[in-house]
Design a protein around this motif. Structure first.
Motif, PDB file in Angstrom:
ATOM      1  N   ARG A  70       0.845  -1.191   0.000  1.00 34.65           N
ATOM      2  CA  ARG A  70       0.000   0.000   0.000  1.00 34.65           C
ATOM      3  C   ARG A  70       0.879   1.239   0.000  1.00 34.65           C
ATOM      4  O   ARG A  70       1.498   1.560   1.014  1.00 34.65           O
ATOM      5  CB  ARG A  70      -0.907   0.053   1.248  1.00 34.65           C
TER       6      ARG A  70
ATOM      7  N   MET B  97      -8.171   5.423  -3.240  1.00 38.20           N
ATOM      8  CA  MET B  97      -8.775   4.469  -4.177  1.00 38.20           C
ATOM      9  C   MET B  97      -8.359   3.023  -3.836  1.00 38.20           C
ATOM     10  O   MET B  97      -8.430   2.137  -4.694  1.00 38.20           O
ATOM     11  CB  MET B  97      -8.426   4.792  -5.632  1.00 38.20           C
ATOM     12  N   ASN B  98      -7.884   2.835  -2.592  1.00 37.35           N
ATOM     13  CA  ASN B  98      -7.498   1.485  -2.165  1.00 37.35           C
ATOM     14  C   ASN B  98      -6.469   0.838  -3.095  1.00 37.35           C
ATOM     15  O   ASN B  98      -6.570  -0.336  -3.415  1.00 37.35           O
ATOM     16  CB  ASN B  98      -8.728   0.571  -2.084  1.00 37.35           C
ATOM     17  N   ILE B  99      -5.497   1.640  -3.513  1.00 35.92           N
ATOM     18  CA  ILE B  99      -4.513   1.118  -4.461  1.00 35.92           C
ATOM     19  C   ILE B  99      -3.526   0.193  -3.741  1.00 35.92           C
ATOM     20  O   ILE B  99      -3.004   0.524  -2.678  1.00 35.92           O
ATOM     21  CB  ILE B  99      -3.764   2.284  -5.140  1.00 35.92           C
ATOM     22  N   VAL B 100      -3.292  -0.960  -4.345  1.00 36.72           N
ATOM     23  CA  VAL B 100      -2.332  -1.925  -3.826  1.00 36.72           C
ATOM     24  C   VAL B 100      -1.443  -2.371  -4.980  1.00 36.72           C
ATOM     25  O   VAL B 100      -1.946  -2.725  -6.056  1.00 36.72           O
ATOM     26  CB  VAL B 100      -3.055  -3.148  -3.219  1.00 36.72           C
TER      27      VAL B 100
ATOM     28  N   GLU C  96      -1.471  -7.429 -10.487  1.00 34.72           N
ATOM     29  CA  GLU C  96      -2.535  -8.344 -10.063  1.00 34.72           C
ATOM     30  C   GLU C  96      -3.903  -7.680 -10.081  1.00 34.72           C
ATOM     31  O   GLU C  96      -4.922  -8.358 -10.159  1.00 34.72           O
ATOM     32  CB  GLU C  96      -2.263  -8.863  -8.645  1.00 34.72           C
ATOM     33  N   THR C  97      -3.940  -6.353  -9.955  1.00 41.77           N
ATOM     34  CA  THR C  97      -5.235  -5.676  -9.848  1.00 41.77           C
ATOM     35  C   THR C  97      -5.337  -4.537 -10.855  1.00 41.77           C
ATOM     36  O   THR C  97      -5.962  -4.671 -11.894  1.00 41.77           O
ATOM     37  CB  THR C  97      -5.454  -5.155  -8.415  1.00 41.77           C
ATOM     38  N   ILE C  98      -4.670  -3.441 -10.554  1.00 41.13           N
ATOM     39  CA  ILE C  98      -4.672  -2.334 -11.519  1.00 41.13           C
ATOM     40  C   ILE C  98      -3.249  -1.805 -11.606  1.00 41.13           C
ATOM     41  O   ILE C  98      -2.675  -1.387 -10.608  1.00 41.13           O
ATOM     42  CB  ILE C  98      -5.690  -1.236 -11.127  1.00 41.13           C
TER      43      ILE C  98
END
Lengths: 746, 192
Positions: B54, B70-73, B82-84
């Motif tokens: 994070r 935006m809960n970016i990981v 894996e996500t964005i």
């Protein structure tokens, strides 16, 4: 299926409008025939069978008037027509059509009258029919209220069947073979010797015939499409980034506009100084409007930048400037004079609460924005005798009438081209984007104006979900819940919204207690009272409307009572459930989750059952308390909908509703300061992200013979099920959304 | 996700000075304190984070302890694969970075440093021990570290982040000089 089955055939007005080389067939449940909107545009050689089916030599067009907001409405509607028309979806094109009274919504009435949706008594049905009649008069073409499937289910299959039987008759006319000997398959009438006569080739003959209205809808056992896994019509476009949404519409010669409206929602612009913006690159016009300033430029970004350079003098907000005063106004509304209605009063609540084992708690739900990923936009072209408007809207006919009134024109001069939307959740039930686009375009006649709201403007100008507080009192004895008394005070989103529509809804607001008063539990002593808070900030319908707040209040507090009684949250709900559908969805999630199995340390499960839009929906959430915070690991959800049209899309819509409901409960609120929403972008209103997403298992039940929609029902149980799970895992009881104030989510 | 030259020679652990501080050692300690003032600044610690993946958003006006919104990981990949992907917003091309709140752009693929280089919330001694350990400093020797801070688009952006963001104290050149001075003094870590 459902009530439409019981409507006598004679009440269907099956009209035909002979046109040059085409035909229009109408199947309207009205005594007054709304002109078939397709007939008005039909060209030579086109058969317009009814408001939903148009066939010419080039192909077959199906009209899907419920706007596709991402929920798959276009595919669903096309499927229902195609099922009876005997075409496959690869043989047709779809269009959302034009606003028309022919596309009025007959299903929404069920939610608008104050009877529980599972109450089939005489009076409720009379009331529903009355509301239906009102809908017909209004010609309300509404996408909302989880009504697209119920509104379409019989009507669109019938539209397909009428067209099919008429095409068979046309083939009979041409060949002399009786219709009984003909069958249909993949867009063609098939003769006994196997010869295929394409619908497209039969359209001209069909146009000369009286429509065949004596049709019988097929038995479910014969369905080719309904209930089978399908690929949505838009899936390739959406997967490859080629879907054209409202915000992507490009009209030749268009200019680019954006707007800054008073961030104190609803207040006026007192004055402005645009001198710093006037010389900026690309800026073509700066237009002062009563409510704000619009900039027209050679691209959208330059319009945004110019708006940032203008100095504005905004009038004060027409509501309390500070959030604390909003809460105070809600808290002060539990008074006799603000009692909107006592919705339930079973048993003797006061007596039950006078004994031992009582509990009290207060729950809160904030304002929340709709925040779809696609900001508001519209393209408007105003000319002397017509207006074209390309916009994605849930109330296209209202928008059409509104524009006509705004410009002093007739509604039929307003050509609204409805577009796919990148989400809405109720956002596109309002008209700010329509108003501004038309106001600007009217000042530049002949020039298409593409209006785009910045994200910040989209947040600032939203009509949020209702703010509310609930005060619960309850009692338990011998391990059972014996009394539940819920006072719910919220602002009335329905009144706020209907006032702006110019059609104030009379009587008590069903949405203030929705999801609580209609709880399908036989609590021996049950009282639910709704209090209407006088309007504060303007509000509107937000996916699942009242149930998103009252469902949280009811299921959270009930869970507290169950725990206080020492009972099991699932077992006690099952014991209290007084309706077979409610029981079935609870039993389904209990089975899916293997409720009762031993859980490891730090893991907790919560369950909630909320009925909205006639759909009892049960949800079990499992969380784990980790060093990084609460991790939502798994969700099981079951909903009773009568009939699943497309299992794939059903699962997607339901899972999406779970994610949406959980995400907003975790992270989202709108608070006011200086009369403005403090949250202006997604960094302050975060959605659930992929790395946080639980595994979601979905089950649709089809026990009931009434077909229901599932766009909204998955949302209300999400927040209470999550709060109940967090309590089970940690002992911490969450009574106020959003939860991030008290809990960290991993 | 190194993107940097792996040093072939590993440093010997710095010799510990006998008795009191030599002038060189005192200079090394002073140099380290300046290094730590820089690397402990939020412009650096927002990205030098552990396996939570994070990133931070401190010193951007959102308050203490604020994580990237935006809960970016960034995930195990450290690039958000894996996500964005980070590059969805942080475009891999130098940009003016003059717009507050807009995603900063540099001429490199935006990403988090390796987990071993996490030092958000760590003390001066902990970070110091980390930076002189090639196992935990991405395999650099002293000169490699100095070159890295001179050349890294990330480090250089940290001193000129634009958009009203608070820059890290000092400059890439001063930081490189301090790293060399600290190395020459034997990479002392104890506070003196």
């Amino acid at each position: 299926m459902g009530r439409a089955r019981t409507i006598a055939r004679r009440t269907f007005l099956i009209g035909s409008a002979a046109i040059a080389g085409g035909v229009a067939f109408g199947a309207y449940m009205v005594m007054r025939d709304p002109a078939n909107p397709l007939a008005q545009d039909a060209g030579a050689g086109e058969a317009v069978f009814n408001p939903w089916v148009k066939i010419n030599a080039e192909g077959i067009t199906l009209v899907t008037p419920h706007v596709d907001l991402g929920q798959g409405a276009a595919s669903m509607q096309a499927t229902l027509i195609a099922e009876e028309l005997d075409v496959d979806l690869d043989q047709v094109t779809t269009t959302m059509g034009r606003p028309s009274a022919a596309y009025y919504n007959t299903a929404l009435a069920a939610e608008a009258v104050p009877f529980r949706s599972n109450d089939d008594g005489l009076l409720p049905n009379v009331m529903r029919d009355t509301m239906g009649a009102v809908m017909k008069v209004l010609g309300a073409q509404v996408t909302g209220g989880s009504s697209s499937v119920p509104d379409s289910f019989d009507k669109l299959r019938r539209a397909g069947a009428v067209a099919r039987e008429t095409l068979k008759r046309a083939a009979s006319e041409e060949t002399g073979i009786p219709t009984d000997a003909l069958r249909t398959d993949r867009g063609a009438v098939v003769l006994p010797d196997g010869t295929r006569m394409a619908y497209t080739a039969l359209a001209a003959t069909a146009a000369t015939l009286e429509p065949v209205d004596d049709v019988t809808l097929r038995d479910p056992s014969q369905w080719r499409l309904i209930g089978k896994d399908m690929q949505r019509l838009d899936i390739v476009a959406k997967s490859t980034g080629t879907q054209i949404y409202g915000i992507d519409v490009a009209i030749e010669g268009m200019k680019f506009a954006s707007v800054r409206m008073n961030p104190r929602k609803g207040a006026a612009l007192s004055g402005f100084d645009a001198s710093a913006a006037e010389g900026m690159r690309g800026v073509e016009r700066i237009i002062g409007l009563p409510y704000g300033v619009a900039v027209v430029a050679d691209n959208t970004w330059r319009a945004f930048r110019a708006l940032d350079e203008i100095e504005y003098d905004w009038a004060d907000a027409p509501f309390p400037a500070e959030q604390a005063d909003h809460w105070a106004a809600v808290a002060a509304s539990f008074t006799e004079d603000r009692l909107d209605k006592e919705w339930r009063n079973d048993g003797d609540v006061e007596a039950a609460l006078a004994g031992e084992g009582t509990l009290e708690a207060e729950y809160k739900a904030p304002y929340v924005a709709h925040q779809p990923l696609e900001p508001l936009s519209a393209v408007a072209l105003v000319e002397s005798d017509r207006v074209d408007l390309w916009v994605s809207h849930q109330l296209p006919r209202f928008a059409q009438q509104r524009v006509a009134a705004r410009l002093g024109m007739e509604p039929d001069q307003i050509h609204l081209h409805n577009q796919y939307a990148g989400g809405s959740f109720g956002h596109r039930l309002e008209f700010d984007n329509v108003d501004v686009a038309v106001d600007v375009a009217a000042k530049m006649p002949g020039t298409p104006i593409k209006l785009t709201f910045s994200r910040e403007e989209d947040f600032a100008q939203d009509y949020n979900r209702q703010i509310g507080i609930a005060r619960g009192r309850g009692a338990h004895a011998n391990g059972q819940v014996t009394a539940l008394d819920l006072d719910i005070a919220t602002v009335s989103a329905a009144r706020s919204q209907s006032k702006r529509l110019g059609a104030p809804v009379p009587g008590p607001d069903t949405q203030i207690p929705a999801g609580a008063w209609n709880m399908r539990y036989a609590v021996p002593n049950l009282r639910v009272r709704a209090y209407a808070v006088p309007e504060l900030a303007p509000t509107s319908s937000w996916r699942s409307v009242g149930a998103s707040t009252a469902g949280f209040f009811a299921e959270g507090f009930l869970d507290e009572l169950i725990h206080a009684a020492g009972a099991d949250p699932m077992a006690e709900r099952l014991r209290l459930a007084n309706d077979p559908d409610a029981r079935a969805v609870l039993e389904a999630v209990a089975e899916m989750s293997n409720w009762g199995e031993a859980l490891s340390q730090g893991v907790g499960r919560g369950v909630a059952l909320v009925t909205s839009f006639g759909v009892p929906t049960a949800e079990v959430v499992e969380v784990r308390d980790t060093p990084d915070g609460i991790r939502i690991e798994r969700v099981w959800i079951a909903a009773e909908v009568g009939q699943v049209v497309d299992p794939v899309n059903f699962e997607n819509v339901v899972a999406g509703g779970v994610i949406w409901g959980l995400g907003h409960a975790m992270n989202s609120e709108i608070t006011y300061s200086d009369g403005r929403a403090e949250q202006d972008n997604f960094h302050m209103a975060e959605g659930m992200r992929l790395h946080q997403c639980p595994v979601i298992e979905v089950r649709g039940l089809e026990n009931n013979d009434t077909v229901r929609g599932v766009g909204e029902p998955p949302v209300p149980p999400a927040a209470p099920a999550l709060a109940n799970a967090i309590f089970a895992a940690t002992g911490k009881r969450l009574r106020q959304m959003p939860f991030f104030h008290e809990v960290t989510f991993a | 996700m190194r993107g940097m030259v792996f040093a072939l020679c590993l440093l010997p652990v710095g010799a510990v000075a006998q008795g009191g501080d030599s002038p060189a050692r005192a200079d090394g300690i002073a140099a380290w304190s300046r290094i730590y003032a820089t690397v402990s600044h939020p412009r650096c610690t927002n990205c030098h984070v552990g396996d939570s993946g994070r990133p931070g958003w401190e010193a951007l006006g959102y308050g203490e302890g604020r994580l990237h919104a935006m809960n970016i990981v960034a995930g195990d990949s450290r690039i958000g694969a894996e996500t964005i992907p980070c590059r969805t917003c942080h475009i891999s091309a130098a940009g003016p970075n003059d717009t507050p709140h807009a995603a900063p752009q540099i001429d490199d693929a935006w990403r988090l440093p390796p987990v071993e280089l996490a030092w958000r919330g760590k003390t001066s001694e902990e970070v110091c021990a980390q930076l002189r350990d090639p196992e935990r400093n991405d395999g650099f020797d002293i000169e490699g570290l100095a070159q890295h801070v001179l050349e890294s688009a990330f480090v250089n952006w940290g001193f000129a982040p634009g958009g009203g963001r608070e820059p890290a104290p000092g400059s890439a050149q001063a930081l490189a000089a301090d790293i060399r001075a600290w190395g020459a003094a034997g990479m002392p870590c104890d506070p003196g």
